[in-house]
Design a protein around this motif. Sequence first.
Motif, short mmCIF file in Angstrom:
data_model
loop_
_atom_site.label_atom_id
_atom_site.label_comp_id
_atom_site.label_asym_id
_atom_site.label_seq_id
_atom_site.Cartn_x
_atom_site.Cartn_y
_atom_site.Cartn_z
N MET A 33 0.84 -1.20 0.00
CA MET A 33 0.00 0.00 0.00
C MET A 33 0.87 1.24 0.00
O MET A 33 2.05 1.21 0.37
CB MET A 33 -0.89 0.04 1.25
N VAL A 34 0.25 2.36 -0.39
CA VAL A 34 0.89 3.67 -0.30
C VAL A 34 -0.21 4.70 -0.10
O VAL A 34 -1.35 4.49 -0.54
CB VAL A 34 1.73 3.97 -1.57
N CYS A 35 0.10 5.80 0.59
CA CYS A 35 -0.90 6.82 0.87
C CYS A 35 -0.54 8.14 0.18
O CYS A 35 0.63 8.46 -0.02
CB CYS A 35 -1.01 7.08 2.37
N ALA A 36 -1.60 8.90 -0.14
CA ALA A 36 -1.42 10.23 -0.71
C ALA A 36 -2.56 11.12 -0.26
O ALA A 36 -3.71 10.67 -0.14
CB ALA A 36 -1.36 10.17 -2.24
N GLY A 37 -2.26 12.39 -0.02
CA GLY A 37 -3.29 13.34 0.40
C GLY A 37 -2.70 14.43 1.27
O GLY A 37 -1.51 14.39 1.62
N TYR A 38 -3.54 15.39 1.64
CA TYR A 38 -3.13 16.50 2.49
C TYR A 38 -3.55 16.27 3.93
O TYR A 38 -4.61 15.67 4.19
CB TYR A 38 -3.76 17.80 1.98
N ALA A 39 -2.75 16.74 4.87
CA ALA A 39 -3.06 16.58 6.29
C ALA A 39 -4.43 17.16 6.63
O ALA A 39 -5.16 16.61 7.46
CB ALA A 39 -1.97 17.22 7.15
N ASN A 40 -4.77 18.26 5.99
CA ASN A 40 -6.05 18.92 6.26
C ASN A 40 -7.18 18.40 5.38
O ASN A 40 -8.30 18.92 5.43
CB ASN A 40 -5.91 20.43 6.07
N GLY A 41 -6.89 17.39 4.55
CA GLY A 41 -7.92 16.83 3.67
C GLY A 41 -8.22 17.77 2.52
O GLY A 41 -7.40 18.57 2.09
N GLY A 42 -9.44 17.64 1.98
CA GLY A 42 -9.88 18.55 0.93
C GLY A 42 -9.69 18.04 -0.48
O GLY A 42 -10.41 18.46 -1.39
N LYS A 43 -8.73 17.14 -0.70
CA LYS A 43 -8.48 16.60 -2.03
C LYS A 43 -8.23 15.10 -1.91
O LYS A 43 -7.37 14.68 -1.12
CB LYS A 43 -7.28 17.28 -2.69
#
Length: 263
Positions: free
Chosen positions: A198-208
């Motif tokens: 697995m691998v993760c992607a995204g912003y700490a504050n969410g939104g996208k």
Amino acid sequence: MPAKSRRNLLLVAGALLAAAVAVPVASATPETAGQPGIVGGQPAAVAQYPFAVFLTDENGSQFCGAVLIGENSVATAAHCAKAVTKTNLRVVAGRQDKRVKDGTVSTVSDIWVNPDYTDPGTGNDIALLTTSTRLRYDTAQVTQTARYYAENTMATVLGWGRLKDNGERSDVLRSVDVPMISDASCKTAYGNYDPSTMVCAGYANGGKDACQGDSGGPLVVGKVLIGIVSWGVGCAQPGKPGVYTRVSAFADELEKRSNRGLF
């Protein structure tokens, strides 16, 4: 809030119930087993991303994304490949807007599902479809290296899924850019995170983020395929990044099987 696969629940109820995905964090119900699509993004051109394709049932209902890696080889999530029977599965390529009839629609002659797959929450969520028709569009390149997974590397996720958690479905291909997240941060977000597959992607504050209907779709850096949309908690929530299949872990298998082909 439970972690769930990001498949759409637009298919015939009987077929989906038979293929319901159970993620170990929590059991999914027929009402919640799917996650929404691209959140916080914008419309994207198939001409720019010709390898982005989607899956439908025999009635034309889109339920997952996928990615073209060979003229008749399409990578997707294992839980998408298992959602309907091979006879009822269709791959749609070259179609930006789901409401029109352009592009190419192909049946599927063969399905390979990673034999180690059990459910998205335990990893190995990858499959390869062999199409009955040659799909003459530019393909994505499958990464064999780890360099694209470096923290803060920007990647693009593509799909036709919902615009927000349980929100409106997109009729057109959409994209959003998200930064890669370290394994340590993803493990903090999800106790069942497996860095080997697995691998993760995204912003700490969410939104996208990816959302419902985006499962199986590509996470790319340019034309290089590094991830397959797999699962997550909600869509674009703070502290809950999207989880993707780590494509480099399966590059050799994909190359071997896509080169086998039918032609």
